[in-house]
Design a protein around this motif. Structure first.
Motif, PDB file in Angstrom:
ATOM      1  N   ARG A  24      29.223  34.198  37.225  1.00  0.00           N
ATOM      2  CA  ARG A  24      28.800  35.480  36.661  1.00  0.00           C
ATOM      3  C   ARG A  24      29.527  36.659  37.327  1.00  0.00           C
ATOM      4  O   ARG A  24      29.481  37.779  36.836  1.00  0.00           O
ATOM      5  CB  ARG A  24      27.281  35.660  36.818  1.00  0.00           C
ATOM      6  CG  ARG A  24      26.461  34.682  35.988  1.00  0.00           C
ATOM      7  CD  ARG A  24      24.970  35.005  36.088  1.00  0.00           C
ATOM      8  NE  ARG A  24      24.183  34.108  35.253  1.00  0.00           N
ATOM      9  CZ  ARG A  24      23.739  32.913  35.628  1.00  0.00           C
ATOM     10  NH1 ARG A  24      24.026  32.480  36.852  1.00  0.00           N
ATOM     11  NH2 ARG A  24      23.048  32.139  34.814  1.00  0.00           N
ATOM     12  N   GLU A  25      30.155  36.379  38.450  1.00  0.00           N
ATOM     13  CA  GLU A  25      30.847  37.450  39.180  1.00  0.00           C
ATOM     14  C   GLU A  25      32.055  36.866  39.893  1.00  0.00           C
ATOM     15  O   GLU A  25      32.008  35.759  40.428  1.00  0.00           O
ATOM     16  CB  GLU A  25      29.906  38.103  40.199  1.00  0.00           C
ATOM     17  CG  GLU A  25      30.564  39.205  41.018  1.00  0.00           C
ATOM     18  CD  GLU A  25      29.651  39.757  42.101  1.00  0.00           C
ATOM     19  OE1 GLU A  25      30.068  40.682  42.815  1.00  0.00           O
ATOM     20  OE2 GLU A  25      28.513  39.240  42.243  1.00  0.00           O
ATOM     21  N   THR A  26      33.159  37.637  39.912  1.00  0.00           N
ATOM     22  CA  THR A  26      34.340  37.294  40.701  1.00  0.00           C
ATOM     23  C   THR A  26      34.623  38.447  41.642  1.00  0.00           C
ATOM     24  O   THR A  26      34.855  39.576  41.206  1.00  0.00           O
ATOM     25  CB  THR A  26      35.566  37.028  39.810  1.00  0.00           C
ATOM     26  OG1 THR A  26      35.271  35.946  38.908  1.00  0.00           O
ATOM     27  CG2 THR A  26      36.767  36.649  40.651  1.00  0.00           C
ATOM     28  N   ASP A  47      34.030  33.754  33.044  1.00  0.00           N
ATOM     29  CA  ASP A  47      32.585  33.842  33.268  1.00  0.00           C
ATOM     30  C   ASP A  47      31.881  32.781  32.424  1.00  0.00           C
ATOM     31  O   ASP A  47      32.279  32.509  31.285  1.00  0.00           O
ATOM     32  CB  ASP A  47      32.070  35.233  32.888  1.00  0.00           C
ATOM     33  CG  ASP A  47      32.446  36.286  33.911  1.00  0.00           C
ATOM     34  OD1 ASP A  47      32.970  35.916  34.973  1.00  0.00           O
ATOM     35  OD2 ASP A  47      32.216  37.482  33.647  1.00  0.00           O
TER      36      ASP A  47
END
Length: 211
Positions: A24-26, A47
């Motif tokens: 959900r996040e990088t 994602d």
């Protein structure tokens, strides 16, 4: 015990095949001059992909192909984050060519054609690059010089591995010779520069001269 194993297997299967623990996040850390969009494009992790199915080694290899990347680490951070830590190449010298100004890092890698930042000296050798022994000798000399001396260097000229000269920004010249005993030569050069003169020869550190 069987119940614990069953639960563990269920967690792994759930993490592998379902979005329970999906990306959900990088988070990209360490960037100075590389646009984050370039890193994300090279990373190629969408994602929603299950975190357990992210091949961090393959992702790191893709990012490492960016010319300005010296090293990179890609990690899974549960439950839903991919963390990318980048170390960028830093310019040690530059050389001029018809294509523009080339930046070389501490290993001699020619990684960018762009204006050098302040404090980076010009390199003058016949064949600049990582595979050139003369370039490597120059880089070894600069690595051995302390910042107060290195910041005075505007240009390094080397016709061979044993004929290296440092041209200072104020017009004075340090005849360095080879990269041998560079630490000792550095220790001698700084106090020697306090004496009046134009050419400071530390190629034989036992017999430094000023003229």
């Amino acid at each position: 015990m069987v119940g614990v194993v069953v639960v563990a297997v269920a967690v792994v299967v759930g993490g592998w095949f379902t979005p329970i623990m999906s990306v959900r996040e990088t988070s990209v850390q360490g960037l100075v001059s590389i646009p984050e969009e370039q890193v994300l494009a090279a990373l190629a992790i969408d994602d929603g992909r299950p975190l357990l199915r992210v091949d961090t080694n393959a992702a790191a290899r893709r990012v490492a192909q960016l010319p300005k990347v010296a090293s990179v680490r890609v990690q899974r951070v549960y439950p839903s984050t991919v963390r990318v830590t980048v170390t960028e190449r830093a310019p040690i010298v530059f050389f001029d060519s018809p294509q523009g100004t080339h930046l070389l890092d501490a290993t001699g890698v020619d990684y960018a054609i762009e204006p050098p930042p302040p404090g980076v000296p010009r390199l003058k050798v016949d064949n600049p690059g990582a595979g050139d022994p003369t370039t490597q000798a120059v880089l070894a000399v600069l690595a051995a010089t302390p910042p107060p001396l290195r910041l005075q260097v505007g240009e390094v000229v080397a016709t061979s591995i044993s004929d290296i000269t440092l041209n200072l920004l104020d017009g004075r010249v340090i005849v360095w010779g080879s990269q041998d005993d560079s630490q000792r030569k550095s220790d001698i050069a700084l106090p020697l520069l306090t004496q009046p003169g134009r050419i400071y020869d530390v190629s034989s550190p036992d017999l430094p001269t000023v003229r």
